[in-house]
Design a protein around this motif. Sequence first.
Motif, PDB file in Angstrom:
ATOM      1  N   TYR A 181       0.823  -1.206   0.000  1.00 18.98           N
ATOM      2  CA  TYR A 181       0.000   0.000   0.000  1.00 18.98           C
ATOM      3  C   TYR A 181       0.868   1.271   0.000  1.00 18.98           C
ATOM      4  CZ  TYR A 181      -2.406  -3.980   1.937  1.00 18.98           C
ATOM      5  OH  TYR A 181      -2.853  -5.255   2.155  1.00 18.98           O
ATOM      6  N   ALA A 182       1.960   1.214  -0.733  1.00 20.18           N
ATOM      7  CA  ALA A 182       2.943   2.297  -0.698  1.00 20.18           C
ATOM      8  C   ALA A 182       2.377   3.618  -1.201  1.00 20.18           C
ATOM      9  CB  ALA A 182       4.172   1.910  -1.523  1.00 20.18           C
ATOM     10  N   TRP A 183       1.407   3.573  -2.140  1.00 21.81           N
ATOM     11  CA  TRP A 183       0.966   4.800  -2.788  1.00 21.81           C
ATOM     12  C   TRP A 183      -0.252   5.437  -2.129  1.00 21.81           C
ATOM     13  CZ3 TRP A 183       4.443   6.687  -5.909  1.00 21.81           C
ATOM     14  CH2 TRP A 183       5.312   5.816  -6.578  1.00 21.81           C
ATOM     15  N   VAL A 184      -0.804   4.809  -1.101  1.00 24.28           N
ATOM     16  CA  VAL A 184      -2.056   5.311  -0.530  1.00 24.28           C
ATOM     17  C   VAL A 184      -1.872   6.682   0.112  1.00 24.28           C
ATOM     18  CG1 VAL A 184      -3.842   4.904   1.195  1.00 24.28           C
ATOM     19  CG2 VAL A 184      -2.998   3.003  -0.186  1.00 24.28           C
ATOM     20  N   GLU A 185      -0.999   6.781   1.102  1.00 23.37           N
ATOM     21  CA  GLU A 185      -0.840   8.059   1.808  1.00 23.37           C
ATOM     22  C   GLU A 185      -0.104   9.115   0.985  1.00 23.37           C
ATOM     23  OE1 GLU A 185       0.564   8.058   5.780  1.00 23.37           O
ATOM     24  OE2 GLU A 185      -1.266   7.150   6.567  1.00 23.37           O
ATOM     25  N   PRO A 186       0.990   8.780   0.293  1.00 22.50           N
ATOM     26  CA  PRO A 186       1.616   9.820  -0.540  1.00 22.50           C
ATOM     27  C   PRO A 186       0.685  10.372  -1.607  1.00 22.50           C
ATOM     28  CG  PRO A 186       2.614   7.667  -0.925  1.00 22.50           C
ATOM     29  CD  PRO A 186       1.769   7.542   0.289  1.00 22.50           C
ATOM     30  N   GLY A 187      -0.194   9.506  -2.144  1.00 18.63           N
ATOM     31  CA  GLY A 187      -1.184   9.999  -3.094  1.00 18.63           C
ATOM     32  C   GLY A 187      -2.129  10.991  -2.446  1.00 18.63           C
ATOM     33  N   LEU A 188      -2.531  10.690  -1.198  1.00 18.14           N
ATOM     34  CA  LEU A 188      -3.417  11.599  -0.463  1.00 18.14           C
ATOM     35  C   LEU A 188      -2.758  12.956  -0.260  1.00 18.14           C
ATOM     36  CD1 LEU A 188      -6.042  11.973   1.277  1.00 18.14           C
ATOM     37  CD2 LEU A 188      -4.642  11.280   3.230  1.00 18.14           C
ATOM     38  N   TYR A 189      -1.507  12.967   0.186  1.00 14.19           N
ATOM     39  CA  TYR A 189      -0.832  14.241   0.438  1.00 14.19           C
ATOM     40  C   TYR A 189      -0.545  14.997  -0.860  1.00 14.19           C
ATOM     41  CZ  TYR A 189      -0.290  12.704   5.253  1.00 14.19           C
ATOM     42  OH  TYR A 189      -0.535  12.295   6.537  1.00 14.19           O
ATOM     43  N   ALA A 190      -0.248  14.258  -1.911  1.00 16.47           N
ATOM     44  CA  ALA A 190       0.023  14.900  -3.198  1.00 16.47           C
ATOM     45  C   ALA A 190      -1.201  15.674  -3.696  1.00 16.47           C
ATOM     46  CB  ALA A 190       0.465  13.872  -4.230  1.00 16.47           C
ATOM     47  N   VAL A 191      -2.368  15.020  -3.669  1.00 18.80           N
ATOM     48  CA  VAL A 191      -3.571  15.696  -4.175  1.00 18.80           C
ATOM     49  C   VAL A 191      -4.047  16.765  -3.188  1.00 18.80           C
ATOM     50  CG1 VAL A 191      -4.301  13.740  -5.581  1.00 18.80           C
ATOM     51  CG2 VAL A 191      -5.093  13.898  -3.225  1.00 18.80           C
ATOM     52  N   PHE A 192      -3.793  16.577  -1.908  1.00 18.10           N
ATOM     53  CA  PHE A 192      -4.200  17.570  -0.913  1.00 18.10           C
ATOM     54  C   PHE A 192      -3.459  18.886  -1.121  1.00 18.10           C
ATOM     55  CE2 PHE A 192      -3.735  19.684   3.205  1.00 18.10           C
ATOM     56  CZ  PHE A 192      -5.046  19.743   3.646  1.00 18.10           C
ATOM     57  N   PHE A 193      -2.131  18.835  -1.170  1.00 15.49           N
ATOM     58  CA  PHE A 193      -1.351  20.065  -1.290  1.00 15.49           C
ATOM     59  C   PHE A 193      -1.481  20.685  -2.678  1.00 15.49           C
ATOM     60  CE2 PHE A 193       0.698  18.182   2.443  1.00 15.49           C
ATOM     61  CZ  PHE A 193       0.775  19.289   3.276  1.00 15.49           C
ATOM     62  N   PHE A 194      -1.541  19.849  -3.708  1.00 17.83           N
ATOM     63  CA  PHE A 194      -1.766  20.404  -5.043  1.00 17.83           C
ATOM     64  C   PHE A 194      -3.153  21.024  -5.132  1.00 17.83           C
ATOM     65  CE2 PHE A 194      -3.742  19.871  -9.204  1.00 17.83           C
ATOM     66  CZ  PHE A 194      -2.870  20.583 -10.009  1.00 17.83           C
ATOM     67  N   GLY A 195      -4.136  20.355  -4.531  1.00 14.82           N
ATOM     68  CA  GLY A 195      -5.525  20.766  -4.682  1.00 14.82           C
ATOM     69  C   GLY A 195      -5.816  22.145  -4.137  1.00 14.82           C
ATOM     70  N   PHE A 196      -5.384  22.448  -2.892  1.00 10.83           N
ATOM     71  CA  PHE A 196      -5.780  23.739  -2.341  1.00 10.83           C
ATOM     72  C   PHE A 196      -5.033  24.895  -3.000  1.00 10.83           C
ATOM     73  CE2 PHE A 196      -2.351  22.918   0.869  1.00 10.83           C
ATOM     74  CZ  PHE A 196      -1.694  24.137   0.825  1.00 10.83           C
ATOM     75  N   VAL A 197      -3.811  24.662  -3.462  1.00 13.21           N
ATOM     76  CA  VAL A 197      -3.088  25.729  -4.169  1.00 13.21           C
ATOM     77  C   VAL A 197      -3.731  25.975  -5.529  1.00 13.21           C
ATOM     78  CG1 VAL A 197      -0.884  26.398  -5.204  1.00 13.21           C
ATOM     79  CG2 VAL A 197      -0.924  25.296  -2.958  1.00 13.21           C
ATOM     80  N   ALA A 198      -4.024  24.902  -6.259  1.00  8.64           N
ATOM     81  CA  ALA A 198      -4.639  25.046  -7.578  1.00  8.64           C
ATOM     82  C   ALA A 198      -6.015  25.682  -7.484  1.00  8.64           C
ATOM     83  CB  ALA A 198      -4.728  23.678  -8.262  1.00  8.64           C
ATOM     84  N   MET A 199      -6.826  25.246  -6.530  1.00  5.24           N
ATOM     85  CA  MET A 199      -8.156  25.822  -6.354  1.00  5.24           C
ATOM     86  C   MET A 199      -8.068  27.287  -5.928  1.00  5.24           C
ATOM     87  SD  MET A 199     -10.565  23.656  -7.107  1.00  5.24           S
ATOM     88  CE  MET A 199     -11.997  24.240  -6.202  1.00  5.24           C
ATOM     89  N   GLY A 200      -7.150  27.598  -5.026  1.00  7.42           N
ATOM     90  CA  GLY A 200      -6.995  28.979  -4.584  1.00  7.42           C
ATOM     91  C   GLY A 200      -6.624  29.908  -5.710  1.00  7.42           C
ATOM     92  N   ASN A 201      -5.782  29.454  -6.623  1.00  9.49           N
ATOM     93  CA  ASN A 201      -5.368  30.290  -7.744  1.00  9.49           C
ATOM     94  C   ASN A 201      -6.485  30.546  -8.743  1.00  9.49           C
ATOM     95  OD1 ASN A 201      -2.714  30.909  -7.109  1.00  9.49           O
ATOM     96  ND2 ASN A 201      -1.928  29.003  -7.951  1.00  9.49           N
ATOM     97  N   LEU A 202      -7.532  29.733  -8.688  1.00  5.69           N
ATOM     98  CA  LEU A 202      -8.639  29.892  -9.634  1.00  5.69           C
ATOM     99  C   LEU A 202      -9.675  30.915  -9.188  1.00  5.69           C
ATOM    100  CD1 LEU A 202      -9.411  26.208 -10.729  1.00  5.69           C
ATOM    101  CD2 LEU A 202      -8.334  28.014 -12.080  1.00  5.69           C
ATOM    102  N   ALA A 203      -9.527  31.452  -7.979  1.00  3.89           N
ATOM    103  CA  ALA A 203     -10.560  32.339  -7.438  1.00  3.89           C
ATOM    104  C   ALA A 203     -10.781  33.573  -8.290  1.00  3.89           C
ATOM    105  CB  ALA A 203     -10.211  32.746  -6.008  1.00  3.89           C
ATOM    106  N   GLY A 204      -9.709  34.107  -8.857  1.00  2.00           N
ATOM    107  CA  GLY A 204      -9.861  35.246  -9.757  1.00  2.00           C
ATOM    108  C   GLY A 204      -9.964  36.575  -9.057  1.00  2.00           C
ATOM    109  N   SER A 205     -11.117  37.228  -9.127  1.00  2.00           N
ATOM    110  CA  SER A 205     -11.289  38.598  -8.658  1.00  2.00           C
ATOM    111  C   SER A 205     -11.408  38.665  -7.141  1.00  2.00           C
ATOM    112  CB  SER A 205     -12.538  39.219  -9.289  1.00  2.00           C
ATOM    113  OG  SER A 205     -13.701  38.569  -8.808  1.00  2.00           O
ATOM    114  N   ASP A 206     -11.173  39.866  -6.603  1.00  2.00           N
ATOM    115  CA  ASP A 206     -11.325  40.095  -5.166  1.00  2.00           C
ATOM    116  C   ASP A 206     -12.766  39.851  -4.724  1.00  2.00           C
ATOM    117  OD1 ASP A 206      -8.676  40.715  -4.867  1.00  2.00           O
ATOM    118  OD2 ASP A 206      -8.957  42.885  -4.966  1.00  2.00           O
TER     119      ASP A 206
END
Length: 498
Positions: free
Chosen positions: A89-114
């Motif tokens: 089960y080597a990929w279970v937790e690293p996959g979780l952290y990978a999508v977690f940290f990528f996800g909030f940065v990517a979503m935050g950058n999509l907010a656009g206007s103030d």
Amino acid sequence: MTKTQTFFVSLLTLTVLLSVLFADLLPKPVGSYAFQRFLQVGILTITCTAVGAFYISRYGIETLNKLWPALIVASGFLLLTFPFRESLYAWVEPGLYAVFFFGFVAMGNLAGSDRTKHQLAVILVYCAAVAVALYGATTIMVYLFALSDEVSQLSAFIPWGFVNIRYWSHIATWLMPLLPLAVLIGPLQNQRLWRFFCALGAAIWWWVIFLSTSRGTMLGLIFGLFIVLVFVGRPALPWVKVFLRYLGYGLFAWLVLSVLIPSILIDELTVRALHAGSAGRMPLFIEAWRMSFENFPLGMGPLSWLTHETLTDEYLKSSKFGHPHNMYLMWAAEYGWLVICALLALVVQAIRLFWERRRELRNETQGASVLILAAFTASVSAALLHAGVSSVFIAPGSMLIGFLVLCVFWALISPSWVVSSQGSGGNKALYTVAFIAIGFVACLWLREVVIYYDAMLEDRNYRFETAPYGTPPRFWHYGMFPRPPSQMIQGSSGSSPD
């Protein structure tokens, strides 16, 4: 945002909050902890697949420039797992952290206007205020039932609905700094009933913090308040005043509900004492520290805290747990100091963006924007400190709510021009190809998660029949699986996770 988008975001936010706070009232085919984990995995998978495909189709190679800190962290977890790819089960937790940290940065950058950022903050804050107040009202009902049964130790029943009271404290760390915003921004800020509703919910939650002696939450909130006072300063004073007022309400509630009323109704009253000890964490810290240098700087591999042979006598003699109660030492032990360096790069980027945004707002007259930035900065700062003494980034409820908070926080500190308004929405054919490709990888990860869950259930049932010792949590609530070979009983149904 359009009305449809606002409704969808509000519904998703409220669903996440209620699924975390009221998991015990939901149907539990897999248990509340596992339900929240599957919900988290589903949300992160869908989010990262759709958003990742959007960035690739719209920006191509420039995606690396726009999301470099998140990509470094995500790649770090995955690349540092590769040498251990043959482990169970080597990929279970690293996959979780990978999508977690990528996800909030990517979503935050999509907010656009103030304006969009302001709307997102209002939605999260108002949904949090409603969820907190509802949970608080239910807690009072539990309190009354406990008093009627003459329960002398209220902390045995409150907070309720969590497999461990510390998982509730994680949620409090994320949400308490946001509650003052509910009466400072948004359409209901001047409504007396709404202000009373928010104050009552905050007072009950502060009471539960004191009742359960949640030291990590207390230290985290003090740290968050300190960061705001030092780095935001005078413009944040309206938020500080409401925050301290709610704290005062909570102290009064503690005196009345935990001391005065029980002392009248119950002969022998037990009140949890606040102490300065490590609560048995120090042997875990030392063990994780030693692990981090066993294969420096790469770490001992994902889930190695569960599978490695003990290195220190202190940990050998102490009680075993699914994690070392320190996220940074755990990551260093399992993924190496290289991933800590990647995380530091993300933190440095966040500090730089925060400083630039702070300078912009201090030169403007937009008081609401400053207050929003202060509250979310306090929330994130408190959680980061709390993660040094607890599993803030392991427990699924904490990670679900933390993901929402971090998305809005990153949106607040990101430049409003990140999403360009020029041109089309991207190459549709490329988006489809990227979506299918990323979705395929996501499905492989989801399959690994399900396999790990099934194997954990089999081992848990066998372990409880032969050597019951509790359920120290990790990715799943039963977190001592897989175990080191010395703890596996050969020839049993629990010895073969395959």
